[in-house]
Scaffold this motif. Structure first.
Motif, PDB file in Angstrom:
ATOM      1  N   ALA A  22     -54.027   9.116  11.580  1.00 56.30           N
ATOM      2  CA  ALA A  22     -52.590   9.393  11.701  1.00 56.30           C
ATOM      3  C   ALA A  22     -52.168   9.425  13.166  1.00 56.30           C
ATOM      4  CB  ALA A  22     -52.244  10.714  11.019  1.00 56.30           C
ATOM      5  N   LEU A  29     -48.584  11.961   7.691  1.00 57.67           N
ATOM      6  CA  LEU A  29     -49.700  12.550   6.952  1.00 57.67           C
ATOM      7  C   LEU A  29     -49.307  13.970   6.580  1.00 57.67           C
ATOM      8  CD1 LEU A  29     -52.727  12.600   6.018  1.00 57.67           C
ATOM      9  CD2 LEU A  29     -53.273  13.368   8.335  1.00 57.67           C
ATOM     10  N   ILE A  45     -47.820  14.761  11.503  1.00 58.81           N
ATOM     11  CA  ILE A  45     -48.794  15.452  10.665  1.00 58.81           C
ATOM     12  C   ILE A  45     -48.238  16.822  10.293  1.00 58.81           C
ATOM     13  CG2 ILE A  45     -51.126  16.393  10.509  1.00 58.81           C
ATOM     14  CD1 ILE A  45     -52.024  14.268  12.513  1.00 58.81           C
TER      15      ILE A  45
END
Length: 151
Positions: A22, A29, A45
């Motif tokens: 990622a 993500l 993330i």
């Protein structure tokens, strides 16, 4: 396109592979679990903590999933729902679930559940090994490279 992780049972080594991917690709993500999960401080993330309960995290993933998203899970019923909704599902062992193989996986899972319910000790899955990690990383890279090429 996003990557969703059924994070409660996802091995740490697989999460680390996902974090690196990622970071490198900038693809979103999200880890979903019924406990707090620490994630790197990167804008793409994140984690979602859901209530405790049977399939609560799975249901949240399916609710948010869009066609073309990738879900990382060892949960066969969740993988089936993901595929039905147009997503892709990859196990932490590197097995890509598909329309062609998911029904036989469900049947085997149900059979093993029946065996355990009748008192037969079936054992658990083997420990995640280096070949599993490599298979996971290889399938993830193939998926990400295909996605990046489409952009």
């Amino acid at each position: 396109m996003k990557i969703w992780v059924d994070a409660d049972a996802c091995p740490v080594v697989i999460k680390d592979i996902l974090f690196r991917a990622a970071k490198r690709t900038k693809i979103g993500l999200t880890l979903v679990a019924n406990q707090a999960i620490r994630v790197p401080a990167l804008p793409n993330i994140s984690s979602i903590q859901v209530m405790q309960g049977f399939d609560v995290a799975d249901n949240e993933i399916v609710r948010r999933l869009e066609a073309g998203d990738l879900v990382i899970t060892a949960d066969i019923p969740l993988a089936d729902e993901v595929i039905e909704k147009g997503g892709l599902a990859l196990s932490p062992r590197g097995e890509l679930y598909s329309k062609e193989n998911i029904k036989s996986r469900l049947n085997m899972r149900d059979f093993m559940d029946t065996m355990r319910a009748s008192g037969v000790h079936t054992g658990g899955p083997p420990t995640l090994n280096q070949n599993d990690r490599k298979a996971f990383a290889r399938h993830l890279d193939q998926f990400l490279n295909g996605y990046i090429a489409e952009e």
